[in-house]
Scaffold this motif. Structure first.
Motif, mmCIF file in Angstrom:
data_model
loop_
_atom_site.group_PDB
_atom_site.id
_atom_site.type_symbol
_atom_site.label_atom_id
_atom_site.label_comp_id
_atom_site.label_asym_id
_atom_site.label_seq_id
_atom_site.Cartn_x
_atom_site.Cartn_y
_atom_site.Cartn_z
ATOM 1 N N ARG A 84 0.909 -1.503 0.019
ATOM 2 C CA ARG A 84 0.040 -0.245 0.043
ATOM 3 C C ARG A 84 0.978 1.176 -0.096
ATOM 4 O O ARG A 84 0.669 2.158 -0.349
ATOM 5 N N ASP A 85 2.174 1.081 0.964
ATOM 6 C CA ASP A 85 3.083 2.036 0.561
ATOM 7 C C ASP A 85 4.129 2.537 -0.497
ATOM 8 O O ASP A 85 4.872 3.281 -0.552
ATOM 9 N N GLN A 86 3.836 1.511 -1.736
ATOM 10 C CA GLN A 86 4.272 1.405 -2.388
ATOM 11 C C GLN A 86 5.800 0.938 -2.337
ATOM 12 O O GLN A 86 6.888 1.748 -2.968
ATOM 13 N N HIS A 87 6.064 0.301 -1.548
ATOM 14 C CA HIS A 87 7.441 -0.539 -1.063
ATOM 15 C C HIS A 87 7.246 -1.758 -0.879
ATOM 16 O O HIS A 87 7.345 -1.963 0.219
ATOM 17 N N PRO A 88 6.947 -1.915 -2.361
ATOM 18 C CA PRO A 88 6.267 -4.276 -1.636
ATOM 19 C C PRO A 88 7.776 -4.398 -1.659
ATOM 20 O O PRO A 88 8.643 -4.277 -1.717
ATOM 21 N N VAL A 89 7.860 -6.052 -0.822
ATOM 22 C CA VAL A 89 9.095 -7.113 -0.729
ATOM 23 C C VAL A 89 9.353 -7.516 -2.117
ATOM 24 O O VAL A 89 8.232 -7.291 -2.884
ATOM 25 N N GLN A 90 10.775 -7.331 -1.862
ATOM 26 C CA GLN A 90 11.466 -8.268 -3.229
ATOM 27 C C GLN A 90 11.424 -9.563 -2.448
ATOM 28 O O GLN A 90 11.913 -9.909 -1.947
ATOM 29 N N SER A 91 10.996 -10.488 -3.457
ATOM 30 C CA SER A 91 11.242 -11.685 -3.469
ATOM 31 C C SER A 91 12.923 -12.452 -3.515
ATOM 32 O O SER A 91 13.724 -11.423 -4.231
ATOM 33 N N GLY A 92 12.935 -12.620 -2.057
ATOM 34 C CA GLY A 92 14.889 -12.977 -1.722
ATOM 35 C C GLY A 92 16.118 -12.191 -1.113
ATOM 36 O O GLY A 92 16.708 -12.063 -1.054
#
Length: 135
Positions: A84-92
């Motif tokens: 929502r805060d436009q800081h998604p978790v990146q895989s790995g």
């Protein structure tokens, strides 16, 4: 009141952080734990997921029972909040650290499916999850 019940040792994720919860950027290291709050209506358990560089509570959950879904809800809220805060978790890129309570040892597969590395310290050892224990 004891909140940490050791989970099974077979297949338990390793301690990837060795008590080093420092991270240079958001979404690199999250620490998780839960505690209990006594109320007139009974005991309420509250779980938190903290993004360690900022010590921001990324997700939380409250329940009247200490089941895996309760701590999983806090994790899901953290993922939703970062999206929502436009800081998604990146895989790995993210390590999720907790103690060895059975609630946390049982959702390592969920973390793996999300591309998040599970790191688990020892059961009930405040030093293994010091950031959460001092809050």
């Amino acid at each position: 009141m004891v909140t940490t019940l050791p989970g099974g040792q077979a297949g338990r994720p390793p301690d990837l952080l060795d008590r080093n919860l420092a991270a240079g950027a958001p979404n690199r290291c999250w620490a998780a734990d839960f505690t209990h709050v006594k109320s007139w209506a009974g005991v309420v358990y509250v779980a938190f997921v903290v993004d360690t560089p900022s010590r921001r509570v990324a997700g939380w959950s409250a329940a009247t029972v200490k089941e895996t879904v309760f701590v999983l809800d806090a994790q899901e809220m953290a993922l939703w909040q970062r999206d929502r805060d436009q800081h998604p978790v990146q895989s790995g890129e993210l390590t999720h650290h907790s103690d060895a309570g059975s609630q946390y040892t049982s959702f390592a597969e969920h973390l793996d499916a999300a591309g998040i590395a599970a790191s688990i310290g020892s059961a009930g050892d405040a030093y293994d999850n010091a950031l959460m224990e001092r809050a």
